[in-house]
Design an enzyme around this catalytic site. Sequence first.
Site, mmCIF file in Angstrom:
data_model
loop_
_atom_site.group_PDB
_atom_site.id
_atom_site.type_symbol
_atom_site.label_atom_id
_atom_site.label_comp_id
_atom_site.label_asym_id
_atom_site.label_seq_id
_atom_site.Cartn_x
_atom_site.Cartn_y
_atom_site.Cartn_z
ATOM 1 N N LYS A 12 1.049 -1.145 0.164
ATOM 2 C CA LYS A 12 -0.168 -0.172 0.067
ATOM 3 C C LYS A 12 0.628 0.998 -0.348
ATOM 4 C CE LYS A 12 -3.749 -3.045 2.627
ATOM 5 N NZ LYS A 12 -4.838 -2.659 3.262
ATOM 6 N N HIS A 94 -8.119 -2.850 -5.970
ATOM 7 C CA HIS A 94 -8.088 -2.883 -5.062
ATOM 8 C C HIS A 94 -9.616 -1.834 -4.465
ATOM 9 C CE1 HIS A 94 -7.044 -2.333 -0.767
ATOM 10 N NE2 HIS A 94 -5.880 -3.970 -0.611
ATOM 11 N N GLY A 170 -8.253 -5.384 5.861
ATOM 12 C CA GLY A 170 -6.512 -4.414 7.390
ATOM 13 C C GLY A 170 -8.320 -3.933 8.189
ATOM 14 N N SER A 210 -6.721 -9.889 5.951
ATOM 15 C CA SER A 210 -6.252 -10.138 7.920
ATOM 16 C C SER A 210 -6.240 -11.612 7.428
ATOM 17 C CB SER A 210 -7.635 -9.906 8.407
ATOM 18 O OG SER A 210 -7.676 -8.326 8.323
#
Length: 247
Positions: A12, A94, A170, A210
């Site tokens: 990112k 994304h 996330g 995650s």
Amino acid sequence: MSRKFFVGGNWKMNGTKKVADDLLGNLMKGSLDPNVDVLIGVPALYLDYVKEKSSCCIKVAAQNCYKVEKGAFTGEISPAMLKDIGVDWVILGHSERRQIFQETDLLIAEKVNHALQSGLSVVACIGETLDEREAGQTESVVAKQIKAIHEKICNWDNVVIAYEPVWAIGTGKTASPQQAQEVHKILRKWLADEVSEAVSQKTRIIYGGSVTAANCKDLAKECDIDGFLVGGASLKPEFVDIINAKQ
Ligand code: PEP
């Protein structure tokens, strides 16, 4: 058909040259399973730097690119520019691009098509939001997203699909192996019905949301999960354990 396991890290908008050195150092000193394709999605500014420093067994990807070769598109980068610096992969669609930058299914499909036509390989991300899941719309949402891509591209050879439920990205809330497998199976059937059995069997469908060293092994046991796209944990030493999840 056996599909080669594929693990991508998405840095990112994180890092500096020093951080990139540390992350690469960690990857290159770790003993990585040779049966896994490893990719790192690097901020555009550091692509050249990371590409120069990484070993050939680590693929380097941009996290975005635009849908045309060149022109008056201030701030954008093109697949042609990525190829020019030796970058062969790009992550497109994304959920952060979709949600924060309002990218539509159509724009993403056009980007995927242009990237493929330009000789890049693509990790194409799709996934439902929490509201959509709770409304029972997961299947229709991912079908709509994959259909939009299918309508623009001519072949799936250089595409990896990343199923990334938005509610898991996330958040520390991973889809259970059963939840992830259920959607991967739906996607594989979609490919078989709408594209071909051959494409369905050979296209890698990876899970993101995650993923950590603690949960990757159970997810990796599911028959339609062909790897991972990893955000937060790709910035930690445990990324090596995730790459080696099948061992
Ligand atoms: C991602 O950025 O694609 C992602 C899955 O992030 P995280 O692993 O942090 O949930």
